[in-house]
Design a protein around this motif. Structure first.
Motif, PDB file in Angstrom:
ATOM      1  N   UNK A  46      -1.183 108.078 -65.952  1.00  0.00           N
ATOM      2  CA  UNK A  46       0.139 107.578 -66.293  1.00  0.00           C
ATOM      3  C   UNK A  46       0.078 106.117 -66.719  1.00  0.00           C
ATOM      4  N   UNK A  47      -0.735 105.328 -66.044  1.00  0.00           N
ATOM      5  CA  UNK A  47      -0.905 103.910 -66.394  1.00  0.00           C
ATOM      6  C   UNK A  47      -1.487 103.773 -67.810  1.00  0.00           C
ATOM      7  N   UNK A  48      -2.491 104.589 -68.120  1.00  0.00           N
ATOM      8  CA  UNK A  48      -3.095 104.544 -69.460  1.00  0.00           C
ATOM      9  C   UNK A  48      -2.092 104.979 -70.526  1.00  0.00           C
ATOM     10  N   UNK A 106       5.787  99.650 -59.429  1.00  0.00           N
ATOM     11  CA  UNK A 106       7.083 100.245 -59.086  1.00  0.00           C
ATOM     12  C   UNK A 106       7.478 101.297 -60.113  1.00  0.00           C
ATOM     13  N   UNK A 107       7.314 100.989 -61.382  1.00  0.00           N
ATOM     14  CA  UNK A 107       7.673 101.915 -62.455  1.00  0.00           C
ATOM     15  C   UNK A 107       6.789 103.165 -62.402  1.00  0.00           C
ATOM     16  N   UNK A 166       7.910 105.328 -59.557  1.00  0.00           N
ATOM     17  CA  UNK A 166       9.153 106.013 -59.891  1.00  0.00           C
ATOM     18  C   UNK A 166       8.894 107.214 -60.789  1.00  0.00           C
ATOM     19  N   UNK A 167       8.045 107.041 -61.783  1.00  0.00           N
ATOM     20  CA  UNK A 167       7.762 108.131 -62.710  1.00  0.00           C
ATOM     21  C   UNK A 167       7.010 109.263 -62.021  1.00  0.00           C
ATOM     22  N   UNK A 168       6.057 108.925 -61.150  1.00  0.00           N
ATOM     23  CA  UNK A 168       5.327 109.960 -60.417  1.00  0.00           C
ATOM     24  C   UNK A 168       6.252 110.725 -59.481  1.00  0.00           C
ATOM     25  N   UNK A 169       7.167 110.012 -58.811  1.00  0.00           N
ATOM     26  CA  UNK A 169       8.119 110.663 -57.916  1.00  0.00           C
ATOM     27  C   UNK A 169       9.031 111.598 -58.699  1.00  0.00           C
TER      28      UNK A 169
END
Length: 73
Positions: free
Chosen positions: A44-46, A58-59, A62-65
């Protein structure tokens, strides 16, 4: 008359086998996806960096949750 029973028994056994196979395959895939999620924090970071975003922790959380919430439905 005996051949009719064999045909009925064959059809019932076939339907039961298909239903059982479906539920076994579904359970296997659910366990597999739970143990090996299709996307993780690093991926997700990449992805966010490739889109030109500066990912904050934090972002990402949030996206993983949100993704986990969607996959639980």
């Amino acid at each position: 008359m005996a051949t009719v029973w064999w045909i009925v028994l064959l059809i019932v056994a076939l339907l039961a086998g298909v239903a059982l196979g479906f539920f076994i395959a579904r359970r296997y895939m659910m366990n597999y996806l739970k143990e090996n999620p299709p996307i993780n924090e690093q991926m997700l970071r990449m992805l966010m960096m490739q889109m030109g975003m500066k990912p904050s922790q934090k972002k990402i959380n949030q996206m993983l949750a949100q993704m986990n919430k969607m996959s639980d439905k």
